[in-house]
Design a protein around this motif. Structure first.
Motif: not given
Lengths: 288, 122, 310
Positions: A168, A170, A173, B47, B120-121, C59-60, C99-100, C102, C140, C142-148, C182
């Protein structure tokens, strides 16, 4: 009509369902948005292939014009720039292509070039138009590729199946953003139900009309995912039984609908139910 | 010359940190004045691009030799451009590696691993 | 402390089932679930009602627009490369879609009146269980950047807690995430051995190749096992052949077994029950532990230089 097929967990049957629903239709478009591990093309083996690179913009430095003020290095939130021995270095793999460095440079010393991070493969397989996105291993984000794949969606009339990445995050989405209806695939295990709950939250957050198809169902056995659907009032549009023959055909990369009449009937029926549910829930004035 | 080592804690008895870019501190040893100082690694919280930022930080300190257990490709690129020598640590404590280095016992680090961009995009 | 990471490339191959079994068999005192997008390992571990220690993960920073100061010049929306800014009447003007967004801060830079500020945003939550064994994981948002980075935090949390233990911990088992992005890359760093749980299907083999290529970029040792091997013996043979060609050690096969679902649904590992998959997993476990503690044989390490056949 754009139908996104997703699941919180990998391996539940997203690709199997989306590939076979697309095949069961008179005419359909299949979009593979799982750009890290695209699998749809392995089943369709599409013909008349065309390949398009997917590019992102990366900064290019005019070292003559650069005065070493380091404003670009300080600005970059992604640490894609460094200033060493009087020269700016650019790190492509970390750059997010935001264009900010070029904007803040007081000398206009930064321009951009196109870097290929993956590709879009398009082709046809009988009645299905197939578009698959491939992210090059080692690249950071597949989102730009997903955007290109989704751009291939045809107009209103044609049925489009969007095969989403698992989870779920980004990338999911991005894949469901423009979908008219979300079909969640769930398997009858504790893991499956747990992850169904997560993706259900996402689908609701986006206000998407939705339904579930239960996969790998065992006769008479308890189904935690089904229980979850009942508790939450989520419509269950169909049940695909756990079937060794189905598993064998599918694991050999064959499309069930083309392999056996029994499966063709199963997926035609599911497709009908999905189209009905989608038409019912997507009223003309519904919000995205 | 100035030598740097990624470390877990900011005191002389510290262990070497397994990660270069996300080490909490860098130990800096000035072999001329025999002074040992510690700087906080502001890249640790990044990040993404931690290797680039960490290497920039180290280069800005005018370090000539870096002793580290591992080093990513991005950091290596920056450090090489900065004409810094990179050696592989062989012992768990910073002190032991400094002694080994001064005796010429540490080998150059030649293998750099690919980056793992923790962005973290969205 | 030796670290074993379990990956698969494709989801649903049995990573977590195998990881849970390994934890049970080794009575490991340290393990983590790095599949921060969809963590499942905790569901089959005997964790009582222990409340984990929660730490928010940031996150960022994300952009926030102050509509009172905003003069509607549209520069921010125009400059945003991620389509994260829209002028919505119902929201009172220009707004950023979190969500969009960055977090690049271009909008903050171009805004002529300083109406945009970057603000900390929670992107997930770290969880640490300490009773009996150290279990580090995260969820994580929901909707966050798949973070390393979050994965790195999970591993750091594990290491820090293990160091506080009075006894020496010699093994840590890490349940990895699916994919090749990532989070996977972040989880590979610093581990001693990667066990790939492969699925005998066309998709499974394709995904396995991509994960091997990813692991190779890190010069990490890899060993492979095949789960549910009897669902397609032909594909299983293909995988065995590929391992031979790439000189990757092969740890064995595990049969498909309905007992896995039953055990899982009861919140237990399959090795707690006498069954065919449990027996096979024990054999794979023995082979993997030998490789982990005794090292991968030299000829097997040659795989680093052999191109992946596609």
């Amino acid at each position: 009509m754009k139908i996104a097929v997703l699941s919180g967990k990998g391996g539940t049957g997203k690709t199997m369902v989306s590939v076979n629903l697309a095949t069961a239709a008179q005419r359909a478009v299949y979009l593979d948005c799982d750009v890290e591990e695209p699998n749809g093309h392995l089943y369709f083996k599409p013909e008349n292939l065309t390949e398009e690179p997917v590019n992102v913009k990366i900064p290019k430095i005019d070292h003559e014009a650069c005065t070493g003020c380091r404003q670009c290095v300080d600005f970059c939130k992604f640490n894609a720039l460094a200033y060493i021995n009087k020269k700016i270095m650019v790190f492509d793999d970390v750059c997010h292509s935001c264009g900010g460095c070029a904007i803040v440079c007081p000398e206009g010393a930064i321009s951009e070039w196109d870097k290929t991070i993956g590709m879009l493969l398009s082709g046809t397989s009988e009645s299905v138009e197939v578009h698959s996105g491939f992210l090059k291993p080692g690249q950071a984000s597949g989102v730009p590729i997903i955007k290109e794949v989704l751009a291939k969606a045809p107009g209103e009339g044609t049925l489009t199946l969007i095969d989403c990445p698992p989870g779920s995050a980004c990338v999911v989405m991005e894949s469901i953003k423009d979908a008219d209806y979300c079909l969640m695939v769930a398997e009858p295990t504790l893991f499956g139900a747990h992850n169904l709950a997560m993706v259900y939250e996402l689908v609701r957050l986006f206000g998407k009309p939705h339904g579930v198809v239960l996969n790998k169902c065992l006769e008479g056995a308890p189904n935690p995912s089904e229980t979850f659907c009942i508790e939450q009032g989520i419509p269950v549009l169909g049940e695909i039984p756990f079937d060794l023959e189905l598993g064998a055909i599918n694991s050999n990369g064959e499309i069930l609908v083309r392999a056996q009449a029994y499966f063709a009937a199963l997926f035609s029926e599911l497709l009908l139910k999905v189209k009905e549910a989608a038409a019912r829930e997507t009223a003309p004035d519904s919000q995205r | 010359m100035k030598i740097a080592i990624p470390v877990d804690e900011n005191h002389a008895g510290t262990a070497v940190c397994a990660s270069l870019a996300r080490a909490p501190y860098y130990l800096i040893m000035d072999t001329v004045s025999n002074e040992m100082t510690f700087i906080e690694n502001t890249a640790a919280d990044s990040q993404g691009g931690a290797g680039v930022k960490a290497a920039q930080l180290i280069a800005d300190q005018k370090i000539e030799a870096l002793l580290t257990p591992r080093c990513g490709q991005n950091a290596a690129e920056v450090l090489t451009a900065a004409k810094m020598e990179i050696y592989k640590t062989e012992y768990p404590s910073a002190k032991e590696n400094l002694i080994a280095f001064s005796s010429g016992l540490l080998a150059a680090l030649n293998e750099f691993h690919a980056g793992f961009h923790g962005h973290g995009g969205h | 402390m030796k670290q074993l990471l379990i990956l698969s490339g494709k989801g649903g191959t049995g990573k977590t089932t195998v990881a849970g079994a390994f934890v049970a068999l080794s009575k490991a005192k340290a393990f983590s679930d790095c599949d921060v997008d969809a963590p499942n390992l905790h569901l089959i571990l005997q964790h009582s009602d222990e409340q984990p220690v929660l730490t928010p993960y940031f996150g960022l920073d994300k952009a926030v627009i102050d509509t009172d100061t905003c003069i509607d010049c549209d520069l921010c929306r125009e400059s945003c490369r991620f389509d994260a800014i829209e002028n919505l009447m119902e929201k009172g003007g220009y707004v950023v879609d979190p969500f969009a967004c960055e977090g690049c801060s271009v909008c903050e830079a171009v805004c002529p009146v300083g109406a945009i500020k970057m603000q900390p945003a929670v992107a997930g939550e770290l969880k640490l269980y300490k009773e009996g064994a150290v279990f580090s994981t995260a969820q994580l948002k929901m909707g966050s950047g798949t973070s390393g980075k979050l994965v790195s935090e999970v591993k750091k949390q594990l290491k820090q807690e293990v160091q506080l233990l009075p006894e020496v911990v010699d093994l840590a088992i890490i349940d990895g995430s699916p994919g090749i992005g990532c989070p996977v890359i972040a989880s590979i760093s610093g581990v001693d051995l990667v066990l790939i749980v492969a699925e005998p299907s066309v998709s499974g083999v394709s995904d396995m190749k991509r994960i091997i290529e990813t692991a190779r970029q890190f010069q990490t040792e890899v060993v492979v096992c095949v789960n549910k091997y009897d669902t397609n013996r032909g594909q299983t043979r293909e995988i065995e052949k590929l391992c031979e060609e790439l000189q990757l050690p092969f740890a064995g096969v595990i049969p498909f077994d309905g007992m896995v679902v039953e055990a899982t649904n009861q919140g237990q590992s399959v090795v707690a029950f006498p069954c065919s998959s449990g027996k096979a997993i024990k054999e794979v476990y023995a082979k993997v532990m030998k490789l982990l503690f005794e090292g991968v044989p030299k000829q097997a390490s040659k795989f680093h230089n052999i191109p992946v056949v596609d």
